[in-house]
Design an enzyme around this catalytic site. Sequence first.
Site, PDB file in Angstrom:
ATOM      1  N   HIS A 113       0.830  -1.211   0.000  1.00 50.71           N
ATOM      2  CA  HIS A 113       0.000   0.000   0.000  1.00 50.71           C
ATOM      3  C   HIS A 113       0.864   1.260   0.000  1.00 50.71           C
ATOM      4  CE1 HIS A 113      -3.683   2.348   0.673  1.00 50.71           C
ATOM      5  NE2 HIS A 113      -2.873   3.160   1.330  1.00 50.71           N
ATOM      6  N   GLY A 136      -7.709  14.004  -9.270  1.00 55.37           N
ATOM      7  CA  GLY A 136      -8.870  13.155  -9.524  1.00 55.37           C
ATOM      8  C   GLY A 136      -8.702  11.725  -9.055  1.00 55.37           C
ATOM      9  N   THR A 146      -9.469   8.676  -6.979  1.00 58.79           N
ATOM     10  CA  THR A 146     -10.594   8.242  -6.144  1.00 58.79           C
ATOM     11  C   THR A 146     -10.219   7.081  -5.238  1.00 58.79           C
ATOM     12  OG1 THR A 146     -11.443   6.784  -7.891  1.00 58.79           O
ATOM     13  CG2 THR A 146     -12.315   9.024  -7.817  1.00 58.79           C
ATOM     14  N   HIS A 198      -4.823   4.165  -3.262  1.00 56.67           N
ATOM     15  CA  HIS A 198      -3.752   3.158  -3.349  1.00 56.67           C
ATOM     16  C   HIS A 198      -3.179   3.367  -4.739  1.00 56.67           C
ATOM     17  CE1 HIS A 198      -2.418  -1.299  -2.623  1.00 56.67           C
ATOM     18  NE2 HIS A 198      -1.847  -0.888  -3.756  1.00 56.67           N
ATOM     19  N   HIS A 237      -2.066   3.618  -8.349  1.00 53.44           N
ATOM     20  CA  HIS A 237      -2.390   2.735  -9.464  1.00 53.44           C
ATOM     21  C   HIS A 237      -2.173   3.469 -10.773  1.00 53.44           C
ATOM     22  CE1 HIS A 237      -6.058   4.891  -8.235  1.00 53.44           C
ATOM     23  NE2 HIS A 237      -6.362   4.908  -9.518  1.00 53.44           N
ATOM     24  N   HIS A 279      -3.340   3.454 -14.811  1.00 61.63           N
ATOM     25  CA  HIS A 279      -4.313   3.011 -15.803  1.00 61.63           C
ATOM     26  C   HIS A 279      -3.582   2.760 -17.122  1.00 61.63           C
ATOM     27  CE1 HIS A 279      -7.932   4.763 -13.573  1.00 61.63           C
ATOM     28  NE2 HIS A 279      -6.950   5.456 -13.019  1.00 61.63           N
TER      29      HIS A 279
HETATM   30  P1  AMP Z   1      -8.777   6.816 -10.062  1.00 62.91           P
HETATM   31  O1  AMP Z   1      -9.915   7.726 -10.408  1.00 62.91           O
HETATM   32  O2  AMP Z   1      -7.522   7.120 -10.832  1.00 62.91           O
HETATM   33  O3  AMP Z   1      -8.549   6.719  -8.566  1.00 62.91           O
HETATM   34  O4  AMP Z   1      -9.203   5.393 -10.613  1.00 62.91           O
HETATM   35  C1  AMP Z   1      -9.789   4.391  -9.843  1.00 62.91           C
HETATM   36  C2  AMP Z   1     -10.232   3.338 -10.822  1.00 62.91           C
HETATM   37  O5  AMP Z   1     -10.488   2.151 -10.120  1.00 62.91           O
HETATM   38  C3  AMP Z   1     -11.513   3.711 -11.589  1.00 62.91           C
HETATM   39  O6  AMP Z   1     -11.258   3.676 -12.981  1.00 62.91           O
HETATM   40  C4  AMP Z   1     -12.506   2.637 -11.142  1.00 62.91           C
HETATM   41  O7  AMP Z   1     -13.384   2.231 -12.167  1.00 62.91           O
HETATM   42  C5  AMP Z   1     -11.567   1.521 -10.722  1.00 62.91           C
HETATM   43  N1  AMP Z   1     -12.123   0.598  -9.734  1.00 62.91           N
HETATM   44  C6  AMP Z   1     -12.734   0.898  -8.571  1.00 62.91           C
HETATM   45  N2  AMP Z   1     -13.106  -0.223  -7.907  1.00 62.91           N
HETATM   46  C7  AMP Z   1     -12.697  -1.256  -8.679  1.00 62.91           C
HETATM   47  C8  AMP Z   1     -12.787  -2.679  -8.558  1.00 62.91           C
HETATM   48  N3  AMP Z   1     -13.357  -3.262  -7.492  1.00 62.91           N
HETATM   49  N4  AMP Z   1     -12.266  -3.449  -9.545  1.00 62.91           N
HETATM   50  C9  AMP Z   1     -11.687  -2.869 -10.631  1.00 62.91           C
HETATM   51  N5  AMP Z   1     -11.557  -1.536 -10.797  1.00 62.91           N
HETATM   52  C10 AMP Z   1     -12.068  -0.743  -9.856  1.00 62.91           C
HETATM   53 ZN    ZN Z   2      -4.199  -0.281  -0.380  1.00 58.46          ZN
END
Ligand code: AMP
Ligand code: ZN
Length: 113
Positions: A45, A91, A93, A96, A98, A100
Site C-alpha cells: 500500500h 482526480g 478516487t 492506493h 495505481h 491506468h
Molecule cells: P482513479 O480515479 O484514478 O482513482 O481510478 C480508480 C479506478 O479504479 C476507476 O477507474 C474505477 O473504475 C476503478 N475501480 C474501482 N473499484 C474497482 C474494482 N473493485 N475493480 C476494478 N476496478 C475498480
Molecule cells: Zn491499499
Amino acid sequence: MDCIFCKIVKGDIPSNKVYEDDTVLAFHDIAPQMPVHVIVIPKTHIESAAEITAENSAVISHVFEVIAKIAKDLGLDNGFRVINNCGEDGGQTVKHIHFHILGGEKLGEKLVK
Ligand code: AMP
Ligand code: ZN
C-alpha cells in the site's frame, strides 16, 4: 485498512486479473473507459505518486516493466496511454497508487479534457 485495492490483493474482493507476481497485480478496470482499460498496482500500500520515495520506488519501476509486458500481451502494438491520478486535484478516487493502461483505439490528442 479500508482500501479496496488492498482487499483485491488479499482476494477479499474479486478482480478480473491480467497479471500477478510477488509484488505487482494488474486487473481489468470495473468501469472501462476504453476497449482496453487495465489497472496496475503494487501489492504494497502506497497511497499515491506523492508518496514515492527512494525506499519504495523499486516496485514502481517494476510496475512499468509489467505495463510493457501487459501491453505486448494484450496486443497494444499501436500504442497506449498510461495515466496516474494523484490526490484530490488529480482526480484520484482510490487512495492506493495505481496506473491506468488505456488503449485498443486511438485516444484523444488532448492530455486532459
Ligand atoms: P482513479 O480515479 O484514478 O482513482 O481510478 C480508480 C479506478 O479504479 C476507476 O477507474 C474505477 O473504475 C476503478 N475501480 C474501482 N473499484 C474497482 C474494482 N473493485 N475493480 C476494478 N476496478 C475498480
Ligand atoms: Zn491499499
